[in-house]
Structure formats: C-alpha cells, structure tokens
Motif scaffolding. Structure first.
Motif, PDB file in Angstrom:
ATOM      1  N   ARG A  28     101.214 131.333 -23.698  1.00 16.06           N
ATOM      2  CA  ARG A  28     101.133 131.710 -22.273  1.00 16.06           C
ATOM      3  C   ARG A  28     100.679 130.869 -21.395  1.00 16.06           C
ATOM      4  O   ARG A  28      99.759 130.145 -21.545  1.00 16.06           O
ATOM      5  N   PRO A  29     101.460 130.598 -20.436  1.00 17.12           N
ATOM      6  CA  PRO A  29     101.225 129.524 -19.566  1.00 17.12           C
ATOM      7  C   PRO A  29      99.712 130.003 -18.636  1.00 17.12           C
ATOM      8  O   PRO A  29      99.787 131.088 -18.069  1.00 17.12           O
ATOM      9  N   ALA A  30      99.079 129.052 -18.072  1.00 15.87           N
ATOM     10  CA  ALA A  30      97.989 129.265 -17.430  1.00 15.87           C
ATOM     11  C   ALA A  30      98.313 129.583 -15.755  1.00 15.87           C
ATOM     12  O   ALA A  30      99.341 128.996 -15.463  1.00 15.87           O
ATOM     13  N   PRO A  61     100.655 124.798 -15.770  1.00 10.48           N
ATOM     14  CA  PRO A  61     101.075 125.847 -16.959  1.00 10.48           C
ATOM     15  C   PRO A  61     100.725 125.572 -18.220  1.00 10.48           C
ATOM     16  O   PRO A  61     100.311 126.521 -18.994  1.00 10.48           O
ATOM     17  N   ASP A  62     100.605 124.216 -18.743  1.00  8.86           N
ATOM     18  CA  ASP A  62     100.187 124.075 -20.040  1.00  8.86           C
ATOM     19  C   ASP A  62      98.631 123.822 -20.139  1.00  8.86           C
ATOM     20  O   ASP A  62      98.177 123.385 -21.468  1.00  8.86           O
ATOM     21  N   ASP A  63      97.816 123.987 -19.228  1.00  9.04           N
ATOM     22  CA  ASP A  63      96.337 124.014 -19.290  1.00  9.04           C
ATOM     23  C   ASP A  63      95.944 125.008 -20.471  1.00  9.04           C
ATOM     24  O   ASP A  63      96.417 126.082 -20.460  1.00  9.04           O
ATOM     25  N   LEU A  70      87.688 124.278 -17.025  1.00  4.45           N
ATOM     26  CA  LEU A  70      88.691 124.632 -16.359  1.00  4.45           C
ATOM     27  C   LEU A  70      88.510 125.467 -15.153  1.00  4.45           C
ATOM     28  O   LEU A  70      88.899 125.007 -14.032  1.00  4.45           O
ATOM     29  N   CYS A  71      87.480 126.370 -15.209  1.00  4.83           N
ATOM     30  CA  CYS A  71      87.084 127.056 -13.841  1.00  4.83           C
ATOM     31  C   CYS A  71      86.430 126.030 -12.939  1.00  4.83           C
ATOM     32  O   CYS A  71      86.801 126.118 -11.732  1.00  4.83           O
TER      33      CYS A  71
END
Length: 267
Positions: A28-30, A61-63, A70-71
C-alpha cells in the motif's frame, strides 16, 4: 507463575506477528491525510495550493510507513512551507496513511509593487503567487498599493507599518462586502498606503475613476476619538450611492469627519 507464563506467551506471539502485519500492508502506498482541513483549503478551487503543500511534505508512495524517521521528515517538510503557519501533529498508521494536523496561512490580498502583484496573508507574510497587476479581478478582492518597503522573499513578512495598516482596512472592507454593507464595492479598486504614516497621513481607497480617492484615515479600531469610527465611515459611504446608484466621481471624498462627508474636485 501462570500469569507470568501467559504474559510471556502473548508478548512472544505479538513479536512473531509483527512481520506478518507489516507484510500485509507492504503493497500500500504511503499518503497524507489532513485532519480538520479548513473549508477554504478544502475548496476544489484551491486544489493547486493543497498540492503545493503536499509536495513540500516530501512523502513518496513507496516510502516505508514503518520507517522510524517518516513522521519527522514529513513534519520538517511541512514546517518549511510558507503556506503552513504551524504543524501541530504528524502521526502514521500501519496502512501507510500519515495523519497531519496543521494551521495554515490563508490568502488575504495582493500587494502591488512595480506593476507586479504579490499574494500575502493577514499578517503580511508573502505567500507563493505572483501575477501582473493588470490581471487582478474584482473577485480577487481589494489589492494594496503604495507600500514603502521592498518586496520580501516568500515566507517573510512585508515590513512596514503602512502594509499592516492597509491590510487591516482590507479585512474590514472585505467583511463589510461579504455582509452586504458595502454597496459601493464595485467602485472601489485598491487600498493605497502611499501617504500613510503613523501620526499623520491617511489610508486612502482608490476608486475606479482616474485620480479619485476616498480618504479613509486611520486603520479600523485605531481612531481613538481622533476621527470618525470605521463603522461610521462605512455608514457614510453607504449614503453616497443609495439603492445602488452611481458613486460620485470626485478627486477627494473625505469620510474622516464624524459629522459630514467632504467632497472636493467633483467632476
């Protein structure tokens, strides 16, 4: 011993399940999800602005949604955006959705300098957005002219008491127009601060007639019994074109006196 064994078994089971949970969301993409997005920014007409803000978040999307940084990366990217006044919270979900709550800068007016119009918010902070002054439409609201300070970079505040005072008047007139209390709005073109100085020199409103100005005076709320209040000035303007009649074409329409309107150079 039974409780210790049970808790240990549950902990071990959760540890073994974690890789399976991650793999179930791996495809699922980010993506970003805005929490309590203000109505003006949720408007489809502002989609380009929202996309500009989202690009600044640098979320791909691939993150990996489980990445530890990340945040922090999304927060830092949004915090650099001139559209964002403050990032209040960033949190991530296992399904790749990053929830963001932020406080945004809302466009208020265009400040014109050397024939170019620059977008600013209510504090005078310059936002992305530049156009030729000739392309400003009435729907874009009252522009501001005559600023003394140079054009600031995007994200910086336009310096000068004149700009702050002019934007205060723009806000007041915008609210009056939105509530139907500014019948002469079609005749008003810009708020001019070229003559404004603290302690002397009025704010003026340029009309659609060449060389014609409404001499407004001090910013709304700063009259201090020196001149007529903003509400009184608004009521005076309403008497100049009752029932939507033509607004007077005069060189100077002065509404600062609480008892009367002074009109000079009527054409």
């Amino acid at each position: 011993m039974l409780w210790i064994t049970t808790i240990s078994t549950v902990a071990y089971g959760l540890h073994r399940l974690e890789p399976h949970a991650r793999s179930s969301f791996s495809g699922r993409p980010a993506r970003l999800h805005w929490v309590d997005l203000p109505a003006w920014l949720a408007d489809p007409a502002q989609r380009a602005v929202l996309e500009d803000i989202e690009r600044g978040a640098d979320l791909l999307p691939d993150d990996d949604p489980h990445a530890a940084d990340l945040c922090a990366r999304v927060y830092a990217g949004l915090d650099r955006s001139p559209w964002v006044r403050k990032v209040e919270r960033v949190s991530k979900q296992p399904d790749g959705i990053v929830h963001v709550r932020a406080d945004f800068r809302k466009p208020l007016a265009m400040v014109v300098a050397s024939g170019i119009a620059y977008l600013v918010d209510e504090t005078g902070t310059r936002l992305p957005g530049v156009m030729k002054a000739d392309f400003i439409r009435r729907e874009d609201g009252l522009a501001l002219t005559g600023a003394h300070a140079p054009v600031p970079p995007v994200g910086a505040i336009w310096q000068g008491r004149d700009v702050a005072a002019g934007l205060k008047l723009v806000q007041f007139l915008n609210r009056a127009a939105a509530s139907g209390r500014l019948a002469c709005r079609p005749y008003l073109q810009t708020v001019d601060v070229a003559e404004f100085r603290p302690g002397g020199g009025p704010l003026r409103i340029k009309t659609i007639y060449p060389g014609s100005y409404v001499y407004w005076g001090l910013p709304p709320g700063e009259e201090f019994d020196i001149e007529s209040t903003a509400e009184r000035k608004l009521a005076m303007l309403a008497t100049l074109n009752p029932r939507g009649g033509a607004f007077p074409n005069a060189e100077r329409i002065d509404v600062r006196d609480p008892d009367r309107i002074l009109i000079h150079g009527r054409r």
